[in-house]
Design an enzyme around this catalytic site. Structure first.
Site, PDB file in Angstrom:
ATOM      1  N   GLN A   1      -5.659  -8.671  -2.447  1.00 54.79           N
ATOM      2  CA  GLN A   1      -5.837  -7.907  -1.360  1.00 54.79           C
ATOM      3  C   GLN A   1      -7.321  -7.454  -0.874  1.00 54.79           C
ATOM      4  O   GLN A   1      -7.426  -6.921   0.389  1.00 54.79           O
ATOM      5  CB  GLN A   1      -5.132  -6.432  -1.774  1.00 54.79           C
ATOM      6  CG  GLN A   1      -3.355  -6.823  -1.964  1.00 54.79           C
ATOM      7  CD  GLN A   1      -3.261  -6.933  -3.365  1.00 54.79           C
ATOM      8  OE1 GLN A   1      -3.793  -7.546  -4.188  1.00 54.79           O
ATOM      9  NE2 GLN A   1      -2.010  -6.593  -3.822  1.00 54.79           N
TER      10      GLN A   1
ATOM     11  N   ASN B   1      -3.103   2.617 -10.103  1.00 56.29           N
ATOM     12  CA  ASN B   1      -3.532   2.050  -8.905  1.00 56.29           C
ATOM     13  C   ASN B   1      -3.667   0.441  -9.032  1.00 56.29           C
ATOM     14  O   ASN B   1      -3.238   0.175 -10.228  1.00 56.29           O
ATOM     15  CB  ASN B   1      -4.941   2.247  -8.476  1.00 56.29           C
ATOM     16  CG  ASN B   1      -5.268   1.799  -7.058  1.00 56.29           C
ATOM     17  OD1 ASN B   1      -4.412   1.945  -6.177  1.00 56.29           O
ATOM     18  ND2 ASN B   1      -6.535   1.397  -6.834  1.00 56.29           N
ATOM     19  N   LYS B   2      -3.933  -0.358  -8.240  1.00 54.08           N
ATOM     20  CA  LYS B   2      -3.980  -1.812  -8.509  1.00 54.08           C
ATOM     21  C   LYS B   2      -4.551  -2.339  -9.770  1.00 54.08           C
ATOM     22  O   LYS B   2      -5.622  -1.753  -9.966  1.00 54.08           O
ATOM     23  CB  LYS B   2      -4.647  -2.317  -7.261  1.00 54.08           C
ATOM     24  CG  LYS B   2      -4.706  -3.871  -7.123  1.00 54.08           C
ATOM     25  CD  LYS B   2      -3.394  -4.925  -7.236  1.00 54.08           C
ATOM     26  CE  LYS B   2      -2.269  -4.235  -6.551  1.00 54.08           C
ATOM     27  NZ  LYS B   2      -1.119  -4.526  -6.785  1.00 54.08           N
TER      28      LYS B   2
ATOM     29  N   ASP C   1      -1.491   4.644  -6.378  1.00 57.39           N
ATOM     30  CA  ASP C   1      -0.058   4.417  -5.928  1.00 57.39           C
ATOM     31  C   ASP C   1       0.708   5.503  -6.719  1.00 57.39           C
ATOM     32  O   ASP C   1       1.980   6.077  -6.321  1.00 57.39           O
ATOM     33  CB  ASP C   1       0.592   3.154  -6.749  1.00 57.39           C
ATOM     34  CG  ASP C   1      -0.004   2.022  -5.707  1.00 57.39           C
ATOM     35  OD1 ASP C   1      -1.147   1.516  -5.808  1.00 57.39           O
ATOM     36  OD2 ASP C   1       0.934   1.516  -4.972  1.00 57.39           O
TER      37      ASP C   1
ATOM     38  N   GLY D   1       0.870  -1.064  -0.004  1.00 56.08           N
ATOM     39  CA  GLY D   1       0.005  -0.044  -0.074  1.00 56.08           C
ATOM     40  C   GLY D   1       1.070   1.208   0.008  1.00 56.08           C
ATOM     41  O   GLY D   1       1.738   1.261   0.704  1.00 56.08           O
ATOM     42  N   ALA D   2       0.625   2.234  -0.921  1.00 58.50           N
ATOM     43  CA  ALA D   2       1.625   3.385  -0.991  1.00 58.50           C
ATOM     44  C   ALA D   2       2.109   4.102   0.048  1.00 58.50           C
ATOM     45  O   ALA D   2       3.220   4.123   0.247  1.00 58.50           O
ATOM     46  CB  ALA D   2       1.036   4.223  -2.272  1.00 58.50           C
TER      47      ALA D   2
END
Ligand code: MRU
Length: 366
Positions: A215, A266-267, A256, A57-58
């Site tokens: 996640q 992002n993911k 991110d 997680g960033a």
């Protein structure tokens, strides 16, 4: 202690080990079955913890990098500033190779390195103490930042209240307490709602499973349900059905790296959710701490995307390989959502809307 406070207490992602002689993290790769803390002492252990998503997680990666730098700098046995600064540079350069996409990693390492550079002429022992304080500040600031994001997100939820039904929220990956100092980013609006006295069933959070590393299933559904929020889990390819059935009123996701024009990494799978949300007319919000907005990166095309081990797709959760040996596997860890698909970017300084570059500048981001 409230249920929420107990959750935050149990799930503090990064903290000091005894006597500040190690960095103590939850090994997120073992969740939800095992909630285990591990103590990291060496640069290799810390690099590996980031690379293997034991800490992820960033914002949490940034906090981890800051704690790692402070701890490793404190292990350097010299009083000579020039030797000290060289060894610190080697540490930050090494940690920076762990993961490429989340800009918070580089942001935190730069901030630690800047402190070292600006402390030239001061005793090394003093600089070591300052590095510990700086790492702690990065963590404390993240808590305030996420709380601010949460308040703005909560005001969006409040606008949807009173429609005589639960508010359906879809999220992807984990941008929760496990990914930050405390509140999460995409989860912060819901945690703030609890703090404001909403019952957990006023909202219904639908968590995308988030293939391949799960996640959403392993982390987000775990922490939200533990907080008492009504939580459901669906495979990533089921989001469209939920939207078509009118079950989703809004999407909150983390990020991110946000480029200057608002394009957001992002993911993997986030872009798909954004495209679906646009199709079904559902507002799509990115929750972004200012440390994740990278004004030096002009567009999403300039964001480096991490490619990960094919085995995560073919084997990781299965008893045996789930595709034929000769099949090639594509495993990018992140995708980029075009700014045109984003309703708003919720930052700690305010809600940004298109044109995002102007909106970021107006908030003082540069
Ligand atoms: O590969 P991960 O698990 O580190 O990816 C995490 C995400 O994509 C999160 O959404 C993002 O880092 C925001 S965390 C507040």
């Amino acid at each position: 202690m409230t249920r929420l406070d107990a959750l935050f207490d149990d799930l503090t992602t990064v903290k000091w080990g005894p006597g500040k002689k190690s960095v103590d993290i939850i090994d997120q790769s073992l969740l939800p079955g095992t909630l285990k803390r591990i103590q990291l002492h060496t640069a290799e252990e810390m690099w590996e913890a980031i690379k293997k998503l034991k800490v992820r997680g960033a914002p949490a990666i940034g906090i981890m990098a800051a704690f790692a730098t402070a701890l490793l700098a404190n292990q350097i046995a010299t009083e000579d500033y020039e030797i000290f600064v060289k060894q610190c540079q080697a540490i930050t350069t090494y940690l920076a190779t762990s993961r490429p996409t989340a800009v918070n990693l580089f942001w935190a390492l730069d901030r630690m390195q800047k402190l070292i550079d600006e402390s030239r002429g001061q005793p090394v022992s003093l600089i070591k103490d300052k590095l510990v304080l700086e790492a702690e500040s990065i963590q404390a600031e993240d808590i305030t930042i996420c709380r601010n994001i949460g308040e703005i997100g909560f005001s969006l939820l409040s606008e949807l209240k009173g429609q005589d039904r639960e508010i359906g929220i879809l999220t992807h990956c984990n941008a929760g307490t496990l990914a930050t100092g405390k509140y999460g980013t995409a989860t912060a609006p819901m945690y703030m709602a609890l703090e404001h006295g909403w019952p957990g069933d006023a909202m219904h959070v639908y968590c995308d499973e988030t293939r391949p590393l799960l996640q959403g299933a392993r982390l987000t559904a775990f922490e939200l349900s533990r907080a008492g929020i009504q939580t459901s889990l669906q495979c990533d390819n089921m989001a469209a059905v939920l939207m078509a059935q009118g079950k989703i009123q809004l999407v909150f996701v983390g990020c991110d790296r946000v480029a200057r024009n608002g394009d957001t990494a992002n993911k993997i799978g986030t872009n798909t959710v954004a495209i679906l949300a646009k199709h079904y007319g559902i507002p799509f919000y990115v929750c972004a701490p200012s440390s994740t907005i990278d004004m030096a990166t002009l567009t999403g095309a300039d964001i480096p995307i991490e490619m990960r081990d094919p085995q995560e797709v073919s084997d990781m959760w299965y008893r045996e390989r789930m595709t034929a040996e000769q099949v090639n596997i594509f495993n990018p860890a992140f995708d980029v959502t075009d700014h045109s698909l984003i309703t708003g970017i919720i930052t700690d300084k305010g809600l940004c809307q298109a044109p995002f570059d102007k909106s970021f500048l107006a908030l003082g981001l540069s």
